[in-house]
Scaffold this motif. Structure first.
Motif, short mmCIF file in Angstrom:
data_model
loop_
_atom_site.label_atom_id
_atom_site.label_comp_id
_atom_site.label_asym_id
_atom_site.label_seq_id
_atom_site.Cartn_x
_atom_site.Cartn_y
_atom_site.Cartn_z
N ARG A 51 60.68 37.47 -7.61
CA ARG A 51 60.96 36.08 -7.95
C ARG A 51 60.27 35.21 -6.91
O ARG A 51 60.02 35.64 -5.79
N SER A 65 63.19 31.54 -8.49
CA SER A 65 62.87 31.33 -9.90
C SER A 65 63.72 32.23 -10.78
O SER A 65 64.06 33.35 -10.40
N ASP A 66 64.05 31.74 -11.96
CA ASP A 66 64.76 32.57 -12.93
C ASP A 66 63.80 33.58 -13.54
O ASP A 66 64.18 34.69 -13.89
N LYS A 67 62.55 33.16 -13.67
CA LYS A 67 61.53 34.02 -14.25
C LYS A 67 61.10 35.06 -13.21
O LYS A 67 61.03 34.78 -12.02
N THR A 68 60.82 36.27 -13.67
CA THR A 68 60.32 37.32 -12.78
C THR A 68 58.82 37.47 -12.98
O THR A 68 58.29 37.21 -14.05
N TYR A 69 58.15 37.90 -11.92
CA TYR A 69 56.70 38.08 -11.93
C TYR A 69 56.38 39.47 -11.41
O TYR A 69 57.17 40.09 -10.71
N GLU A 109 69.06 39.75 -19.02
CA GLU A 109 67.95 38.81 -19.04
C GLU A 109 68.18 37.77 -20.15
O GLU A 109 68.52 38.11 -21.28
N THR A 110 68.05 36.50 -19.81
CA THR A 110 68.25 35.41 -20.77
C THR A 110 67.06 34.47 -20.73
O THR A 110 66.29 34.47 -19.78
N ASP A 111 66.94 33.65 -21.76
CA ASP A 111 65.89 32.64 -21.78
C ASP A 111 66.27 31.53 -20.82
O ASP A 111 67.46 31.27 -20.56
N GLN A 112 65.27 30.85 -20.30
CA GLN A 112 65.49 29.72 -19.39
C GLN A 112 66.13 28.57 -20.17
O GLN A 112 65.61 28.14 -21.20
#
Length: 119
Positions: A51, A65-69, A109-112
């Protein structure tokens, strides 16, 4: 007289004792030990999931970040005491290790969620 921080001795002390084998060995060992603490260590590897640190004016605490990279490429430092840099898939910017947080697995895992700013 100025004391060298790394070894705790003055240049004059080192110079006067340079023929003393035990003393010079002790000074060199202290210097090497101090340098080992400053050597860069690789914390992340390609395909690691991370993150990104996202500072915010609204939240003063650490925000990730909520999103992972995914780590795409690791840039090795040219000098051993500088830091590693990491490139993430789909991004052009390079990140340092303090800007990344490794994630072992993602649960639920959920959508932002869509956010609105109220003025």
């Amino acid at each position: 007289k100025t004391i060298i921080d790394k070894i705790g001795k003055t240049p004059d002390e080192i110079e006067t004792n340079k023929d003393d084998v035990e003393y010079t060995k002790q000074v060199k060992d202290k210097d090497i030990k101090k340098k080992k603490n400053n050597i860069a260590k690789q914390k992340f590897y390609p395909r690691d999931v991370v993150r990104i640190y996202e500072p915010s004016d609204l939240m003063k605490s650490i925000n990730w970040s909520d999103k992972t990279y995914i780590i795409d490429k690791v840039f090795t430092p040219k000098k051993e005491f500088t830091v590693y840099e990491y490139k993430l898939k789909g991004m052009t910017k390079k990140f340092k290790e303090q800007d990344l947080q490794k994630i072992s697995e993602v649960q639920n895992e959920t959508d932002q969620p869509e956010m609105f700013k109220v003025s």
